[in-house]
Design a protein around this motif. Structure first.
Motif, PDB file in Angstrom:
ATOM      1  N   VAL A 228      39.812  30.631  49.978  1.00  0.00           N
ATOM      2  CA  VAL A 228      38.841  31.672  49.647  1.00  0.00           C
ATOM      3  C   VAL A 228      38.112  31.271  48.358  1.00  0.00           C
ATOM      4  O   VAL A 228      38.610  30.487  47.549  1.00  0.00           O
ATOM      5  CB  VAL A 228      39.468  33.086  49.510  1.00  0.00           C
ATOM      6  N   ASP A 229      36.905  31.804  48.197  1.00  0.00           N
ATOM      7  CA  ASP A 229      36.089  31.479  47.030  1.00  0.00           C
ATOM      8  C   ASP A 229      36.457  32.318  45.814  1.00  0.00           C
ATOM      9  O   ASP A 229      36.366  31.855  44.678  1.00  0.00           O
ATOM     10  CB  ASP A 229      34.607  31.718  47.358  1.00  0.00           C
ATOM     11  N   LEU A 230      36.850  33.571  46.077  1.00  0.00           N
ATOM     12  CA  LEU A 230      37.085  34.499  44.975  1.00  0.00           C
ATOM     13  C   LEU A 230      38.179  35.481  45.354  1.00  0.00           C
ATOM     14  O   LEU A 230      38.177  36.031  46.464  1.00  0.00           O
ATOM     15  CB  LEU A 230      35.787  35.265  44.669  1.00  0.00           C
ATOM     16  N   VAL A 231      39.101  35.712  44.438  1.00  0.00           N
ATOM     17  CA  VAL A 231      40.076  36.802  44.550  1.00  0.00           C
ATOM     18  C   VAL A 231      39.753  37.816  43.461  1.00  0.00           C
ATOM     19  O   VAL A 231      39.700  37.459  42.274  1.00  0.00           O
ATOM     20  CB  VAL A 231      41.530  36.303  44.369  1.00  0.00           C
ATOM     21  N   LEU A 232      39.505  39.057  43.860  1.00  0.00           N
ATOM     22  CA  LEU A 232      39.453  40.141  42.889  1.00  0.00           C
ATOM     23  C   LEU A 232      40.748  40.930  43.067  1.00  0.00           C
ATOM     24  O   LEU A 232      40.957  41.560  44.108  1.00  0.00           O
ATOM     25  CB  LEU A 232      38.243  41.052  43.090  1.00  0.00           C
ATOM     26  N   ASP A 233      41.615  40.846  42.074  1.00  0.00           N
ATOM     27  CA  ASP A 233      42.908  41.531  42.148  1.00  0.00           C
ATOM     28  C   ASP A 233      42.811  42.829  41.361  1.00  0.00           C
ATOM     29  O   ASP A 233      42.919  42.841  40.135  1.00  0.00           O
ATOM     30  CB  ASP A 233      44.022  40.641  41.600  1.00  0.00           C
ATOM     31  N   ALA A 234      42.589  43.925  42.089  1.00  0.00           N
ATOM     32  CA  ALA A 234      42.439  45.233  41.443  1.00  0.00           C
ATOM     33  C   ALA A 234      43.777  45.793  40.981  1.00  0.00           C
ATOM     34  O   ALA A 234      43.811  46.804  40.287  1.00  0.00           O
ATOM     35  CB  ALA A 234      41.754  46.212  42.397  1.00  0.00           C
ATOM     36  N   VAL A 235      44.876  45.146  41.371  1.00  0.00           N
ATOM     37  CA  VAL A 235      46.210  45.550  40.905  1.00  0.00           C
ATOM     38  C   VAL A 235      46.549  44.780  39.630  1.00  0.00           C
ATOM     39  O   VAL A 235      46.911  45.369  38.608  1.00  0.00           O
ATOM     40  CB  VAL A 235      47.278  45.311  41.990  1.00  0.00           C
ATOM     41  N   GLY A 236      46.409  43.455  39.685  1.00  0.00           N
ATOM     42  CA  GLY A 236      46.655  42.613  38.512  1.00  0.00           C
ATOM     43  C   GLY A 236      48.103  42.661  38.067  1.00  0.00           C
ATOM     44  O   GLY A 236      49.008  42.963  38.845  1.00  0.00           O
ATOM     45  N   GLY A 237      48.330  42.345  36.804  1.00  0.00           N
ATOM     46  CA  GLY A 237      49.684  42.357  36.274  1.00  0.00           C
ATOM     47  C   GLY A 237      50.423  41.067  36.541  1.00  0.00           C
ATOM     48  O   GLY A 237      49.851  40.067  36.983  1.00  0.00           O
ATOM     49  N   PRO A 238      51.749  41.065  36.304  1.00  0.00           N
ATOM     50  CA  PRO A 238      52.530  39.820  36.347  1.00  0.00           C
ATOM     51  C   PRO A 238      52.525  39.112  37.703  1.00  0.00           C
ATOM     52  O   PRO A 238      52.660  37.893  37.759  1.00  0.00           O
ATOM     53  CB  PRO A 238      53.960  40.268  35.997  1.00  0.00           C
ATOM     54  N   ASP A 239      52.364  39.859  38.814  1.00  0.00           N
ATOM     55  CA  ASP A 239      52.410  39.222  40.138  1.00  0.00           C
ATOM     56  C   ASP A 239      51.074  38.641  40.564  1.00  0.00           C
ATOM     57  O   ASP A 239      50.964  38.050  41.640  1.00  0.00           O
ATOM     58  CB  ASP A 239      52.873  40.236  41.199  1.00  0.00           C
ATOM     59  N   SER A 240      50.049  38.802  39.753  1.00  0.00           N
ATOM     60  CA  SER A 240      48.711  38.383  40.164  1.00  0.00           C
ATOM     61  C   SER A 240      48.624  36.888  40.458  1.00  0.00           C
ATOM     62  O   SER A 240      47.861  36.457  41.326  1.00  0.00           O
ATOM     63  CB  SER A 240      47.694  38.765  39.078  1.00  0.00           C
ATOM     64  N   LYS A 241      49.450  36.096  39.761  1.00  0.00           N
ATOM     65  CA  LYS A 241      49.339  34.641  39.906  1.00  0.00           C
ATOM     66  C   LYS A 241      49.667  34.143  41.312  1.00  0.00           C
ATOM     67  O   LYS A 241      49.276  33.040  41.682  1.00  0.00           O
ATOM     68  CB  LYS A 241      50.225  33.934  38.879  1.00  0.00           C
ATOM     69  N   ARG A 242      50.344  34.977  42.118  1.00  0.00           N
ATOM     70  CA  ARG A 242      50.675  34.521  43.480  1.00  0.00           C
ATOM     71  C   ARG A 242      49.425  34.287  44.326  1.00  0.00           C
ATOM     72  O   ARG A 242      49.466  33.555  45.312  1.00  0.00           O
ATOM     73  CB  ARG A 242      51.623  35.513  44.177  1.00  0.00           C
ATOM     74  N   PHE A 243      48.287  34.903  43.933  1.00  0.00           N
ATOM     75  CA  PHE A 243      47.065  34.741  44.709  1.00  0.00           C
ATOM     76  C   PHE A 243      46.351  33.431  44.420  1.00  0.00           C
ATOM     77  O   PHE A 243      45.413  33.068  45.132  1.00  0.00           O
ATOM     78  CB  PHE A 243      46.115  35.917  44.468  1.00  0.00           C
ATOM     79  N   LEU A 244      46.763  32.705  43.378  1.00  0.00           N
ATOM     80  CA  LEU A 244      46.093  31.444  43.045  1.00  0.00           C
ATOM     81  C   LEU A 244      46.102  30.492  44.229  1.00  0.00           C
ATOM     82  O   LEU A 244      45.131  29.764  44.460  1.00  0.00           O
ATOM     83  CB  LEU A 244      46.760  30.783  41.833  1.00  0.00           C
ATOM     84  N   ARG A 245      47.182  30.501  45.005  1.00  0.00           N
ATOM     85  CA  ARG A 245      47.292  29.521  46.092  1.00  0.00           C
ATOM     86  C   ARG A 245      46.391  29.867  47.283  1.00  0.00           C
ATOM     87  O   ARG A 245      46.268  29.077  48.215  1.00  0.00           O
ATOM     88  CB  ARG A 245      48.746  29.369  46.529  1.00  0.00           C
ATOM     89  N   THR A 246      45.758  31.054  47.259  1.00  0.00           N
ATOM     90  CA  THR A 246      44.807  31.380  48.335  1.00  0.00           C
ATOM     91  C   THR A 246      43.424  30.784  48.074  1.00  0.00           C
ATOM     92  O   THR A 246      42.577  30.763  48.968  1.00  0.00           O
ATOM     93  CB  THR A 246      44.630  32.910  48.488  1.00  0.00           C
ATOM     94  N   LEU A 247      43.188  30.311  46.840  1.00  0.00           N
ATOM     95  CA  LEU A 247      41.852  29.851  46.451  1.00  0.00           C
ATOM     96  C   LEU A 247      41.597  28.400  46.837  1.00  0.00           C
ATOM     97  O   LEU A 247      42.500  27.564  46.822  1.00  0.00           O
ATOM     98  CB  LEU A 247      41.687  29.973  44.936  1.00  0.00           C
ATOM     99  N   LYS A 248      40.335  28.114  47.132  1.00  0.00           N
ATOM    100  CA  LYS A 248      39.921  26.719  47.296  1.00  0.00           C
ATOM    101  C   LYS A 248      39.706  26.111  45.909  1.00  0.00           C
ATOM    102  O   LYS A 248      39.560  26.850  44.916  1.00  0.00           O
ATOM    103  CB  LYS A 248      38.634  26.629  48.115  1.00  0.00           C
ATOM    104  N   ARG A 249      39.663  24.796  45.817  1.00  0.00           N
ATOM    105  CA  ARG A 249      39.334  24.160  44.537  1.00  0.00           C
ATOM    106  C   ARG A 249      37.945  24.625  44.117  1.00  0.00           C
ATOM    107  O   ARG A 249      37.032  24.683  44.931  1.00  0.00           O
ATOM    108  CB  ARG A 249      39.377  22.635  44.649  1.00  0.00           C
ATOM    109  N   GLY A 250      37.807  24.962  42.851  1.00  0.00           N
ATOM    110  CA  GLY A 250      36.532  25.500  42.383  1.00  0.00           C
ATOM    111  C   GLY A 250      36.432  27.008  42.520  1.00  0.00           C
ATOM    112  O   GLY A 250      35.442  27.612  42.105  1.00  0.00           O
ATOM    113  N   GLY A 251      37.463  27.630  43.120  1.00  0.00           N
ATOM    114  CA  GLY A 251      37.462  29.083  43.300  1.00  0.00           C
ATOM    115  C   GLY A 251      37.834  29.821  42.020  1.00  0.00           C
ATOM    116  O   GLY A 251      38.227  29.213  41.017  1.00  0.00           O
TER     117      GLY A 251
END
Length: 331
Positions: A228-251
């Motif tokens: 994916v190009d962009l993750v907007l995490d409206a929850v955020g907080g300590p668990d937010s980093k798990r979404f990094l692996r959904t991003l493409k390079r440059g995302g």
């Protein structure tokens, strides 16, 4: 006038319905007769004593304090130096944020004229009151920052990513206040949107335009989604980093509530993590208001409570799984 005040910090039970003087507008201000008040997370952060914020980022305030930042109402009086607003105008706004001096849980509020916009004629006060903080958060993260103030959570200035038809955006917490606005703004710009929420919200989010839905109670989005190009995490907080692996390079990943990220990991993945802190902005709110008036973006209302029942509204918020916005009505 009647207003809800905090005399001490604690749970919803510390919200007191008091009699207080009607405030008087100073230079650059107007007096607003409040019709509806949007309920937002900073309201319960303040009630709790801001204990969830790092000490160096906590705004100063003293008790007793009237909470609240969002309102919709009617202009009752205008300072001599204010242009563009008149007695009788219907207005809405996010007041004085990121300070905690908005004081909107009240029958009357003094507001900086620059924080207000004319209420869209096509929506009522309840829906208008649900828009300012959540809508401006989504706008400043995704569309236009609109200011050059530094964020207390990062050194670099946040820069939104231009959205378009070739973009895929994942929104975590898509059914909540910020999330449901972010989904609609991303769709307005032509992006493909993957919405993450609990299963009860699927039909609601598909109605708002979600192209794909993931029920986080049944699946882990980071195992299902990639490139994916962009993750907007409206929850955020300590668990937010798990979404990094959904991003493409440059995302890019935009956590709305500051998270904990390893800079080494983000560099290795070739992704950017950035955020901002929403600020009052009447001009941006007027732009959002045009989208609300046209029906391009709509405000979903989870529930309404009378101002005197602010405690019940905060209890509702504490139960979570909010669909859209909680709003207080003022008789």
């Amino acid at each position: 006038m009647r207003a809800v005040r905090l005399h001490e910090h604690g749970g919803p039970e510390v919200l007191r319905y008091d009699e207080v003087p009607i405030p008087e507008p100073g230079p650059g201000e107007v007096l607003v007769r409040v019709h509806a008040v949007g309920v937002n997370p900073p309201d319960w952060y303040l009630r709790d004593g801001l204990t969830n914020l790092p000490p160096e980022t906590r705004p100063k305030f003293s008790l007793p304090v009237i909470p609240g930042t969002d309102l919709s109402g009617v202009v009752e009086a205008v300072a001599a130096d204010v242009d563009g607003l008149s007695v009788g105008d219907e207005v809405f706004g996010l007041l004085r944020f990121p300070s905690f001096d908005g004081s909107t849980y009240a029958e009357y509020v003094v507001a900086p004229a620059s924080d207000l916009a004319l209420k869209p004629a096509g929506i009522d006060h309840v829906h208008a009151a649900g828009a300012p903080m959540a809508g401006l958060t989504a706008w400043q993260f995704l569309i236009e920052l609109g200011h050059d103030h530094p964020s207390p959570f990062q050194a670099a200035q946040h820069r939104p990513v231009p959205l378009g038809a070739n973009m895929t955006v994942l929104i975590n917490g898509a059914a909540g206040g910020v999330g449901h606005f972010a989904l609609q703004l991303a769709k307005w710009k032509g992006a493909r949107v993957i919405a993450v929420a609990s299963g009860a919200h699927e039909s609601f989010l598909r109605e708002l335009g979600a192209d794909e839905f993931i029920d986080y109670t049944k699946s882990r989005p980071e195992e299902l989604v990639h490139d994916v190009d962009l993750v907007l995490d409206a929850v955020g907080g300590p668990d937010s980093k798990r979404f990094l692996r959904t991003l493409k390079r440059g995302g890019s990943q935009f956590p709305v509530f500051f998270g904990e990220f390893d800079e080494e990991e983000t560099v290795k993945l070739g992704v950017t993590v950035t955020g901002t802190q929403v600020r009052s902005n009447g001009a941006q709110l007027a732009e959002l208001g045009r989208l609300l008036d046209a029906g391009t973006v709509r405000v979903a209302i989870d529930s309404t409570f009378a101002l005197a029942d602010a405690r019940a509204a905060h209890e509702r918020a504490a139960r979570g799984h909010i669909q859209g916005k909680i709003v207080l009505t003022v008789a």
